[in-house]
Design a protein around this motif. Sequence first.
Motif, mmCIF file in Angstrom:
data_model
loop_
_atom_site.group_PDB
_atom_site.id
_atom_site.type_symbol
_atom_site.label_atom_id
_atom_site.label_comp_id
_atom_site.label_asym_id
_atom_site.label_seq_id
_atom_site.Cartn_x
_atom_site.Cartn_y
_atom_site.Cartn_z
ATOM 1 N N ILE A 159 -13.914 -50.013 -2.676
ATOM 2 C CA ILE A 159 -13.771 -50.997 -3.761
ATOM 3 C C ILE A 159 -12.308 -51.021 -4.193
ATOM 4 N N PRO A 160 -11.709 -52.203 -4.443
ATOM 5 C CA PRO A 160 -12.316 -53.513 -4.214
ATOM 6 C C PRO A 160 -12.450 -53.804 -2.717
ATOM 7 N N PHE A 161 -13.510 -54.532 -2.360
ATOM 8 C CA PHE A 161 -13.738 -54.911 -0.968
ATOM 9 C C PHE A 161 -13.047 -56.247 -0.710
ATOM 10 N N LYS A 162 -12.248 -56.319 0.332
ATOM 11 C CA LYS A 162 -11.545 -57.566 0.652
ATOM 12 C C LYS A 162 -12.463 -58.469 1.470
ATOM 13 N N ALA A 163 -12.822 -59.592 0.887
ATOM 14 C CA ALA A 163 -13.691 -60.548 1.578
ATOM 15 C C ALA A 163 -12.966 -61.162 2.774
ATOM 16 N N ARG A 164 -13.738 -61.594 3.768
ATOM 17 C CA ARG A 164 -13.170 -62.141 5.002
ATOM 18 C C ARG A 164 -12.289 -63.363 4.738
ATOM 19 N N ASN A 165 -12.695 -64.182 3.768
ATOM 20 C CA ASN A 165 -11.932 -65.403 3.480
ATOM 21 C C ASN A 165 -10.957 -65.235 2.319
ATOM 22 N N SER A 166 -10.681 -63.976 1.929
ATOM 23 C CA SER A 166 -9.750 -63.725 0.829
ATOM 24 C C SER A 166 -8.329 -64.101 1.231
ATOM 25 N N SER A 167 -7.603 -64.701 0.289
ATOM 26 C CA SER A 167 -6.230 -65.137 0.571
ATOM 27 C C SER A 167 -5.187 -64.119 0.118
ATOM 28 N N VAL A 168 -5.625 -63.022 -0.503
ATOM 29 C CA VAL A 168 -4.680 -62.015 -0.996
ATOM 30 C C VAL A 168 -4.410 -60.983 0.089
ATOM 31 N N GLY A 169 -3.359 -60.197 -0.132
ATOM 32 C CA GLY A 169 -3.034 -59.132 0.806
ATOM 33 C C GLY A 169 -4.015 -57.978 0.671
ATOM 34 N N GLU A 170 -3.709 -56.880 1.342
ATOM 35 C CA GLU A 170 -4.588 -55.709 1.282
ATOM 36 C C GLU A 170 -4.593 -55.145 -0.142
ATOM 37 N N PRO A 171 -5.767 -54.936 -0.717
ATOM 38 C CA PRO A 171 -5.828 -54.429 -2.093
ATOM 39 C C PRO A 171 -5.404 -52.969 -2.183
ATOM 40 N N VAL A 172 -4.882 -52.601 -3.336
ATOM 41 C CA VAL A 172 -4.594 -51.190 -3.605
ATOM 42 C C VAL A 172 -5.913 -50.508 -3.958
ATOM 43 N N VAL A 173 -6.197 -49.399 -3.298
ATOM 44 C CA VAL A 173 -7.452 -48.684 -3.519
ATOM 45 C C VAL A 173 -7.122 -47.314 -4.112
ATOM 46 N N TYR A 174 -7.874 -46.948 -5.149
ATOM 47 C CA TYR A 174 -7.622 -45.691 -5.834
ATOM 48 C C TYR A 174 -8.764 -44.703 -5.631
ATOM 49 N N LYS A 175 -8.375 -43.485 -5.343
ATOM 50 C CA LYS A 175 -9.318 -42.364 -5.262
ATOM 51 C C LYS A 175 -9.551 -41.821 -6.671
ATOM 52 N N HIS A 176 -10.803 -41.541 -6.982
ATOM 53 C CA HIS A 176 -11.097 -40.885 -8.253
ATOM 54 C C HIS A 176 -10.980 -39.383 -8.077
ATOM 55 N N ILE A 177 -10.269 -38.746 -8.989
ATOM 56 C CA ILE A 177 -10.156 -37.281 -9.000
ATOM 57 C C ILE A 177 -11.016 -36.763 -10.145
ATOM 58 N N GLY A 178 -11.974 -35.918 -9.799
ATOM 59 C CA GLY A 178 -13.003 -35.510 -10.761
ATOM 60 C C GLY A 178 -12.596 -34.470 -11.774
#
Length: 245
Positions: A159-178
């Motif tokens: 998450i966020p999942f990049k949809a196939r027809n998305s016009s944006v670049g690769e999303p920044v994905v964050y790891k949760h640290i517990g």
Amino acid sequence: MDILGVIPARYSSTRFEGKILADLLGKPMIQHVWERAKQSLLLDEVLIACDEEKVAVVCREFGAKVVMTAKGHTSGTDRICEVVNPIDVKIVVNIQADEPLIHPMMIDTVARALSEDKTLSVATLMKKIEDPALISNPDVVKVVVDKNNFALYFSRSPIPFKARNSSVGEPVVYKHIGLYAYTKDFLFIYKNIPTSSLEKTECLEQLRILQDGYRIKVLETRYDTIGVDTPEDLKQVKIYVEKIK
């Protein structure tokens, strides 16, 4: 007391029995966690909450203050509640016993958030994922936040999942640290919230908080950790620590 750090130390682990006492470069793993927690600038005290005398003996040998708890707790949160119930404290930081790479600044970040903003009840951390392979790894929990850095959702899925027809670049994905800081008052509210459907689905306790309508502040950190769930994880930690020595 203003801020207390508690390390819940359960001996029995399904995937790695006794991992908290496993040797890590000449010390039990939990000693590394405790030593790093003791370097925090904001914690007034650090306690280890354990359910086995053999763990208590080892921890006392390296100088830790130990509190024995009941064995029947189903989560570290329940164990912490037993420990802090009789203590006059404002903020409690839950420090995982299987995170030997925890940095003292990470502890201070979550503790400071609650100390400086009295409207907050819970704070935790996120770290930008640099290795794309980790995004699809279900053992790496991901988090998305709103514009004020409050959690929208935690998931084992990308998450966020990049949809196939998305016009944006690769999303920044964050790891949760517990790593969590709670006000003592909220800790007992949390303990009494029924297990939620999302929590059961994802096997993520923090979703209970969101599904019940409470907010979690998520702060970005530049530090990373390696949680030890298996002997293979411990080998990874050993390799990492030897590299930075």
